[in-house]
Design an enzyme around this catalytic site. Sequence first.
Site, mmCIF file in Angstrom:
data_model
loop_
_atom_site.group_PDB
_atom_site.id
_atom_site.type_symbol
_atom_site.label_atom_id
_atom_site.label_comp_id
_atom_site.label_asym_id
_atom_site.label_seq_id
_atom_site.Cartn_x
_atom_site.Cartn_y
_atom_site.Cartn_z
ATOM 1 N N ASP A 13 0.872 -1.154 0.000
ATOM 2 C CA ASP A 13 0.000 0.000 0.000
ATOM 3 C C ASP A 13 0.928 1.227 0.000
ATOM 4 O O ASP A 13 2.149 1.089 0.175
ATOM 5 C CB ASP A 13 -0.889 -0.056 1.250
ATOM 6 C CG ASP A 13 -1.757 1.168 1.413
ATOM 7 O OD1 ASP A 13 -2.286 1.658 0.398
ATOM 8 O OD2 ASP A 13 -1.902 1.654 2.548
ATOM 9 N N ASP A 15 -0.156 5.046 1.250
ATOM 10 C CA ASP A 15 -0.402 5.938 2.387
ATOM 11 C C ASP A 15 -0.337 5.175 3.709
ATOM 12 O O ASP A 15 -0.958 4.119 3.858
ATOM 13 C CB ASP A 15 -1.782 6.591 2.265
ATOM 14 C CG ASP A 15 -1.884 7.508 1.054
ATOM 15 O OD1 ASP A 15 -0.915 8.248 0.794
ATOM 16 O OD2 ASP A 15 -2.916 7.472 0.368
#
Length: 252
Positions: A13, A15
């Site tokens: 991922d 963020d």
Amino acid sequence: MNTRCRKKLAVFDFDHTVIDDNSDTAIVKLIDHKKIPKEIKMLHRSDGWTAFMQGIFEILHENDINEESIRDLIISLPPIEGMVELIYEMTEKLNFDVIVISDSNSYFIDLWLEAHNLKERVLKVFTNPAHFEDGLLKIHMYHLQDSCKLSTKNLCKGQIMEDFIEDQKQKGVTYDTVVYCGDGYNDFCPILRLNSKDVACVRDKYKCAEIVLKAKDGRYTDVHGIPRTVYANVCVWSSGFEITEYMRQHML
């Protein structure tokens, strides 16, 4: 005829996993909250997060916040401690391909990766496409899906991950192990698709860790009343260095 190649795959991922912030909410702070109309603030509930961010980009444009200001802010977002080193370790020493699957956007992620010398380390980025047009940043949904109830309509990370693995297999690349690194609820879907040889790396004290640890022990039922079980090994981390240490201990 393709020569078969066996490797490992790391899926990140972006963020709160690679960077220690949320790139979208960081950008929202460029504008006075009072200048954001109520109808824009409500967009993420009615039309989804991507529509909300498009509304924000339009407000920024109307208030003369230009590409340079947005670029400078994104570049300045700090990596989580040890994450840059982890990606280098994986690609240089541990025979990993690295990809990013994120509900941010391509402009933010490509810009940040290049600024932090990671662009060549990441094989592919799957995210909402975005580009500047006449000074306005325009964003589009990665895809439109309704098959996965655990994911947003614009991005099912689990489907993207599985499609990538299958596509690589067709090209002659087989992944013996998948390592998934994430922090949020939308990382739960791909983690559920991992098997007992794989590793789910979940950020300590974040939503994904809470859910995954329950699902690993057979104690989690989703909002639709469906019991969910995690079969992958679980590494709970606070920094990239902890994941690196886990990899060295368990994958060498």
